[in-house]
Scaffold this motif. Structure first.
Motif, PDB file in Angstrom:
ATOM      1  N   PHE A  42     -34.341  82.153 -17.948  1.00  0.00           N
ATOM      2  CA  PHE A  42     -33.034  81.629 -17.541  1.00  0.00           C
ATOM      3  C   PHE A  42     -33.212  80.216 -17.010  1.00  0.00           C
ATOM      4  O   PHE A  42     -34.290  79.861 -16.521  1.00  0.00           O
ATOM      5  N   GLU A  72     -27.786  82.147 -13.092  1.00  0.00           N
ATOM      6  CA  GLU A  72     -27.666  82.780 -14.405  1.00  0.00           C
ATOM      7  C   GLU A  72     -28.423  84.101 -14.434  1.00  0.00           C
ATOM      8  O   GLU A  72     -27.940  85.092 -14.981  1.00  0.00           O
ATOM      9  N   CYS A  73     -29.598  84.110 -13.839  1.00  0.00           N
ATOM     10  CA  CYS A  73     -30.416  85.319 -13.802  1.00  0.00           C
ATOM     11  C   CYS A  73     -29.704  86.422 -13.009  1.00  0.00           C
ATOM     12  O   CYS A  73     -29.639  87.570 -13.437  1.00  0.00           O
ATOM     13  N   LYS A 103     -26.466  86.678 -12.392  1.00  0.00           N
ATOM     14  CA  LYS A 103     -25.254  87.098 -13.104  1.00  0.00           C
ATOM     15  C   LYS A 103     -25.577  88.057 -14.244  1.00  0.00           C
ATOM     16  O   LYS A 103     -24.728  88.846 -14.652  1.00  0.00           O
ATOM     17  N   SER A 104     -26.798  88.010 -14.755  1.00  0.00           N
ATOM     18  CA  SER A 104     -27.196  88.897 -15.848  1.00  0.00           C
ATOM     19  C   SER A 104     -27.607  90.286 -15.332  1.00  0.00           C
ATOM     20  O   SER A 104     -27.982  91.137 -16.118  1.00  0.00           O
TER      21      SER A 104
END
Length: 126
Positions: free
Chosen positions: A111, A116-117, A119-120
């Protein structure tokens, strides 16, 4: 009559030559950027062995070829891949380059940011 035969012959030669040149250009354009030989070596377009490699798997880049298990030719240095900014481990923990486990994390999803990490579905280390 002789001029007509000569003109016809000349026209045939010119057209035949044009078709051969067009076919050569088409073949050159269809050539892949990288060929992975049956021996597993990645040959870039323009390299010494590229033209000699007849049985191959085509790739768009050397990176793709190497990631598929290919090797660089002897004596060719490997490009150092840029390290990912954030690694999400198989256990779902997001490690940035400041994490003590960053270097040890070998199996991961890459990421650009911690956000972002997370949110995943990833989580921060304890």
């Amino acid at each position: 009559m002789l001029n007509l035969k000569m003109s016809s012959l000349l026209l045939s030669l010119v057209l035949g030559s044009a078709l051969v040149q067009a076919a050569d250009k088409k073949d050159a354009a269809a050539e892949p950027a990288v060929k992975k030989s049956d021996a597993g070596i990645c040959h870039e377009k323009g390299s010494a062995s590229y033209g000699n490699t007849k049985k191959f798997t085509a790739f768009a880049s050397v990176d793709e070829c190497v990631k598929s298990g290919g090797k660089l030719p002897a004596g060719q240095a490997a490009a150092t891949p840029a390290a990912p900014v954030v690694k999400k481990s198989e256990s779902g923990i997001c490690h940035d380059d400041k994490s003590p486990s960053y270097a040890r994390t070998k199996k991961f999803t890459e990421f650009k940011t911690i956000d972002e990490c997370l949110k995943s579905g990833g989580k921060l280390p304890k």
